[in-house]
Design an enzyme around this catalytic site. Structure first.
Site, PDB file in Angstrom:
ATOM      1  N   LYS A   1      -1.385  16.045  -9.263  1.00 22.16           N
ATOM      2  CA  LYS A   1      -0.471  15.733 -10.451  1.00 22.16           C
ATOM      3  C   LYS A   1       0.277  17.044 -10.901  1.00 22.16           C
ATOM      4  O   LYS A   1       1.642  16.982 -11.269  1.00 22.16           O
ATOM      5  CB  LYS A   1      -1.282  15.292 -11.889  1.00 22.16           C
ATOM      6  CG  LYS A   1      -2.073  14.014 -11.600  1.00 22.16           C
ATOM      7  CD  LYS A   1      -1.037  12.710 -11.376  1.00 22.16           C
ATOM      8  CE  LYS A   1      -1.775  11.482 -11.402  1.00 22.16           C
ATOM      9  NZ  LYS A   1      -0.793  10.294 -11.420  1.00 22.16           N
TER      10      LYS A   1
ATOM     11  N   TYR B   1      -7.251  15.355  -8.093  1.00 20.43           N
ATOM     12  CA  TYR B   1      -6.509  14.701  -8.883  1.00 20.43           C
ATOM     13  C   TYR B   1      -5.504  15.786  -9.625  1.00 20.43           C
ATOM     14  O   TYR B   1      -4.277  15.502  -9.675  1.00 20.43           O
ATOM     15  CB  TYR B   1      -7.379  14.005  -9.789  1.00 20.43           C
ATOM     16  CG  TYR B   1      -6.508  13.173 -10.690  1.00 20.43           C
ATOM     17  CD1 TYR B   1      -5.787  12.006 -10.661  1.00 20.43           C
ATOM     18  CD2 TYR B   1      -6.479  13.591 -12.274  1.00 20.43           C
ATOM     19  CE1 TYR B   1      -4.971  11.263 -11.499  1.00 20.43           C
ATOM     20  CE2 TYR B   1      -5.655  13.150 -13.266  1.00 20.43           C
ATOM     21  CZ  TYR B   1      -5.216  11.885 -12.742  1.00 20.43           C
ATOM     22  OH  TYR B   1      -4.261  11.351 -13.790  1.00 20.43           O
TER      23      TYR B   1
ATOM     24  N   ASP C   1       0.866  -1.264  -0.096  1.00 24.97           N
ATOM     25  CA  ASP C   1       0.153   0.059   0.048  1.00 24.97           C
ATOM     26  C   ASP C   1       0.920   1.403  -0.019  1.00 24.97           C
ATOM     27  O   ASP C   1       1.398   1.677   1.003  1.00 24.97           O
ATOM     28  CB  ASP C   1      -0.747  -0.057   1.415  1.00 24.97           C
ATOM     29  CG  ASP C   1      -1.798   1.261   1.241  1.00 24.97           C
ATOM     30  OD1 ASP C   1      -1.822   2.079   0.286  1.00 24.97           O
ATOM     31  OD2 ASP C   1      -2.605   1.295   2.253  1.00 24.97           O
TER      32      ASP C   1
ATOM     33  N   ASN D   1       3.760   4.857 -11.259  1.00 23.17           N
ATOM     34  CA  ASN D   1       2.715   4.834 -11.871  1.00 23.17           C
ATOM     35  C   ASN D   1       1.462   4.625 -10.840  1.00 23.17           C
ATOM     36  O   ASN D   1       0.227   5.240 -11.289  1.00 23.17           O
ATOM     37  CB  ASN D   1       2.659   3.647 -12.844  1.00 23.17           C
ATOM     38  CG  ASN D   1       1.153   3.538 -13.584  1.00 23.17           C
ATOM     39  OD1 ASN D   1       0.558   4.188 -14.287  1.00 23.17           O
ATOM     40  ND2 ASN D   1       0.550   2.658 -12.872  1.00 23.17           N
TER      41      ASN D   1
END
Length: 255
Positions: free
Chosen positions: A163, A159, A65, A93
């Protein structure tokens, strides 16, 4: 072409059916031994490893995790141990992409995305760099970011922010780890096809296909190819760069 012959690579989030799988398979096809990380998708990770083995390559499944800093360091350490004490390439990733309006978002909702998408990049990179800096040729780290780091979408505030942080982390890490021969870059995909996407989001897929200059969705191997390039000697003077892989979508005017 065996661009990565002799390399040992770790691909996080490699057990799913999308980008991670494509990256792991492309690395193996270019000669790398690949540690395929997964959190819950054991079956998918085992399938990737089996496909690599059937093609004559070498791969292993590592589970953890990566929202937990200690787990990040353990996974990286185990990848290097499996690789005979070395780690040449890390592809960060693993990540999550929930859809939620900003107005109703809680701090816990925010942290659930940021901790997974940013903390894992920080901790895995730091752990990998400790190994790579001892190696003659250093190593390569590639983060999977997104075109949403610069072009936010509704419902993706957490999100997109995560990023954007990943892109800046790569530039900062490139600056500080460069003297040790460690290159750090990001790949920012556009919309990449996956099983069921057209059924889950038909209107979005239709809009993308109409707007993207090359006329199609991305494929997982498109992202894998970009990562292979950045991990190879062909990119030996490329660091701190965000490689956008979106079929030209970012070139379209917004007015």
């Amino acid at each position: 072409m065996n661009l990565l012959a002799g390399q040992v690579a770790l691909v996080t989030g490699g057990g799913g059916g999308g980008i991670g799988r494509g990256i792991a398979l492309r690395f193996a096809a270019e000669g790398a031994a690949v540690a395929v990380h997964c959190r819950t998708s054991d079956e998918g990770a085992r399938d990737v490893v089996a496909r690599i083995g059937a093609a004559g390559g070498r791969a292993v499944v590592l589970r953890g995790d990566l929202a937990d800093e200690d787990e990040c360091r353990r996974v990286v350490r185990e990848a290097a141990e499996w690789g005979g004490g070395r780690l040449d390439a890390l592809v960060n990733n693993a990540g999550v992409q929930p859809v939620q309006e900003l107005a109703g978002m809680t701090a816990a909702d925010w942290r659930a995305v940021v901790d997974t998408n940013v903390l894992s990049v920080f901790a895995c990179t730091q752990a990998a760099a400790e190994i790579m800096r001892q190696q003659e040729f250093g190593g390569s780290v590639t983060h999977i970011a997104s075109i949403e780091a610069a072009h936010p979408a509704p419902g993706h505030a957490h999100y997109s922010a995560s990023k954007a942080a990943v892109v800046m982390h790569a530039r900062s890490a490139a600056l500080e780890y460069g003297p040790y021969g460690i290159r750090v870059n990001t790949v920012s995909p556009g919309l990449v096809d996956r099983e069921g996407l057209a059924g889950d989001w038909p209107e979005g897929v239709r809009r993308w296909q109409q707007a993207v200059p090359v006329g199609r969705l991305g494929r997982a191997e498109d992202i894998g190819d970009a990562c292979v390039f950045l991990a190879s000697r062909l990119a030996s003077w490329v660091s701190g760069h965000d490689l956008v892989v979106d079929g030209g979508m970012s070139a379209r005017p917004t007015w």
